[in-house]
Design an enzyme around this catalytic site. Structure first.
Site, mmCIF file in Angstrom:
data_model
loop_
_atom_site.group_PDB
_atom_site.id
_atom_site.type_symbol
_atom_site.label_atom_id
_atom_site.label_comp_id
_atom_site.label_asym_id
_atom_site.label_seq_id
_atom_site.Cartn_x
_atom_site.Cartn_y
_atom_site.Cartn_z
ATOM 1 N N ASP A 42 -8.145 -8.650 3.096
ATOM 2 C CA ASP A 42 -6.933 -8.154 2.431
ATOM 3 C C ASP A 42 -5.723 -8.675 3.194
ATOM 4 O O ASP A 42 -5.410 -8.207 4.292
ATOM 5 C CB ASP A 42 -6.946 -6.621 2.419
ATOM 6 C CG ASP A 42 -5.769 -6.040 1.643
ATOM 7 O OD1 ASP A 42 -4.993 -6.818 1.061
ATOM 8 O OD2 ASP A 42 -5.628 -4.807 1.627
ATOM 9 N N THR A 50 4.052 0.213 -4.313
ATOM 10 C CA THR A 50 3.046 0.973 -5.044
ATOM 11 C C THR A 50 2.693 0.220 -6.322
ATOM 12 O O THR A 50 3.581 -0.228 -7.050
ATOM 13 C CB THR A 50 3.564 2.377 -5.375
ATOM 14 O OG1 THR A 50 3.792 3.091 -4.157
ATOM 15 C CG2 THR A 50 2.563 3.147 -6.213
ATOM 16 N N LYS A 51 1.388 0.084 -6.577
ATOM 17 C CA LYS A 51 0.920 -0.622 -7.770
ATOM 18 C C LYS A 51 0.110 0.343 -8.628
ATOM 19 O O LYS A 51 -0.681 1.136 -8.111
ATOM 20 C CB LYS A 51 0.080 -1.836 -7.374
ATOM 21 C CG LYS A 51 0.867 -2.860 -6.561
ATOM 22 C CD LYS A 51 -0.027 -3.930 -5.975
ATOM 23 C CE LYS A 51 -0.472 -4.933 -6.990
ATOM 24 N NZ LYS A 51 -1.209 -6.064 -6.382
ATOM 25 N N THR A 81 0.422 -6.507 4.345
ATOM 26 C CA THR A 81 1.255 -6.230 5.519
ATOM 27 C C THR A 81 0.463 -6.514 6.792
ATOM 28 O O THR A 81 0.966 -7.144 7.724
ATOM 29 C CB THR A 81 1.726 -4.768 5.507
ATOM 30 O OG1 THR A 81 2.422 -4.509 4.284
ATOM 31 C CG2 THR A 81 2.641 -4.488 6.684
ATOM 32 N N TYR A 135 -19.033 2.927 10.602
ATOM 33 C CA TYR A 135 -17.888 2.869 11.513
ATOM 34 C C TYR A 135 -18.043 3.958 12.570
ATOM 35 O O TYR A 135 -18.392 5.094 12.250
ATOM 36 C CB TYR A 135 -16.618 3.116 10.705
ATOM 37 C CG TYR A 135 -15.375 2.382 11.129
ATOM 38 C CD1 TYR A 135 -15.385 1.017 11.385
ATOM 39 C CD2 TYR A 135 -14.160 3.051 11.232
ATOM 40 C CE1 TYR A 135 -14.223 0.345 11.741
ATOM 41 C CE2 TYR A 135 -12.987 2.403 11.582
ATOM 42 C CZ TYR A 135 -13.015 1.037 11.836
ATOM 43 O OH TYR A 135 -11.863 0.379 12.185
ATOM 44 N N VAL A 153 -1.022 3.201 -3.386
ATOM 45 C CA VAL A 153 0.203 3.386 -2.601
ATOM 46 C C VAL A 153 0.008 2.669 -1.279
ATOM 47 O O VAL A 153 -0.759 3.115 -0.420
ATOM 48 C CB VAL A 153 0.504 4.884 -2.373
ATOM 49 C CG1 VAL A 153 1.767 5.048 -1.530
ATOM 50 C CG2 VAL A 153 0.650 5.609 -3.704
ATOM 51 N N GLY A 154 0.690 1.538 -1.121
ATOM 52 C CA GLY A 154 0.544 0.729 0.085
ATOM 53 C C GLY A 154 1.655 0.962 1.081
ATOM 54 O O GLY A 154 2.461 1.889 0.944
ATOM 55 N N ASN A 155 1.716 0.086 2.077
ATOM 56 C CA ASN A 155 2.744 0.212 3.111
ATOM 57 C C ASN A 155 4.118 -0.219 2.626
ATOM 58 O O ASN A 155 5.137 0.281 3.104
ATOM 59 C CB ASN A 155 2.356 -0.639 4.324
ATOM 60 C CG ASN A 155 1.165 -0.074 5.072
ATOM 61 O OD1 ASN A 155 1.197 1.061 5.531
ATOM 62 N ND2 ASN A 155 0.109 -0.851 5.184
ATOM 63 N N ASP A 185 -7.449 2.412 2.160
ATOM 64 C CA ASP A 185 -7.456 1.142 1.431
ATOM 65 C C ASP A 185 -8.701 0.324 1.753
ATOM 66 O O ASP A 185 -9.312 -0.294 0.868
ATOM 67 C CB ASP A 185 -6.190 0.336 1.727
ATOM 68 C CG ASP A 185 -5.914 0.155 3.217
ATOM 69 O OD1 ASP A 185 -6.507 0.871 4.054
ATOM 70 O OD2 ASP A 185 -5.080 -0.716 3.558
#
Length: 244
Positions: free
Chosen positions: A117, A12-13, A120, A87, A7-9, A96
């Site tokens: 990547d 959705t794939k 967006t 991080y 589920v991206g910005n 993601d």
């Protein structure tokens, strides 16, 4: 059957894997997710596992419906990962980016990896050969750059990706194309060169919606896979299950 959902910005794939092989790819949106996978995936009633990565807004109702279809694994900051996260603010790292780093670690073992990547946003993520995730960078994607020029100026038009982007634009439109597209290409090359300067043994993976446009315009040797996040979800699922 294993169903991987990204589920991206902007979209959705969904990828369907059987016997470790990609069998089906569905592009949809959040509102139609359950309807489309129920309608388009044959044998969905026999689904064993679903693994979900989400940076977009997915309703609680949709998540509950996914649980009814199979065993749902939602990737979070608590997920068992194949790399050590260095991080400084690990809980702010995008899901993601976590999934992509996991996929790069599992698919390209014992290498320094840079995952780019181009969606967006353009994200850069570096995982060294010791499986330590160090971080990277985030910049506006191609579409955001076009839109910002149009949104925050009075007279610049809204452009879109074009094959024609001469380095010296001779009109407003071609000047925008040059600034956006040549700027993105130069940025990506600079990041690759920086990490290669640290160590020549660098594997570069380019993914995201604009990866196919960019791949032949970059001078560096890279692996291009527009669906690498979905593949990474499958690899991460295998990693989680095998270590359960």
């Amino acid at each position: 059957m294993i169903i991987c959902i990204d589920v991206g910005n902007t979209r959705t794939k969904v990828a369907v894997y059987e016997n470790s092989t990609l069998q089906q790819l569905i592009i949809t949106n959040n509102e139609k997710l359950i309807k489309n996978i129920s309608k388009q995936i044959q044998g969905i009633e026999n689904c064993v596992d679903i693994i979900l990565s989400s940076v977009g807004d997915l309703s609680l109702e949709t998540i509950e419906d996914l649980k009814k279809l199979g065993n749902l694994i939602t990737v979070t900051h608590e997920t068992f990962l194949p790399f050590k996260n260095l991080y400084s603010t690990p809980t702010t790292l995008g899901i993601d980016r976590i999934v992509l780093a996991a996929g790069a670690t599992l698919k390209y073992p014992n290498q320094n990896r840079l995952v780019i990547d181009a969606g967006t946003c353009i994200t850069y993520d570096f995982i060294n050969s010791s499986n330590q995730y160090h971080g990277g960078a985030i910049s506006p994607g191609i579409g955001l750059r076009y839109k910002s020029l149009n949104d925050y100026t009075a007279n610049l038009p809204l452009e879109k990706i074009s094959e024609l982007h001469p380095f010296v634009g001779n009109s407003t439109a071609t000047s925008i194309q040059s600034g956006v597209l040549n700027g993105v290409i130069a940025e990506i090359e600079a990041f690759i060169d920086h990490f290669k300067h640290l160590d020549e043994n660098l594997t570069v993976i380019l993914t995201g919606g604009n990866s196919e446009f960019l791949v032949n315009r970059l001078k560096n040797s890279i692996f291009a896979n527009p669906n690498f996040l979905l593949e990474s979800l499958f690899l991460l699922h295998q990693h989680i299950v095998s270590n359960d």
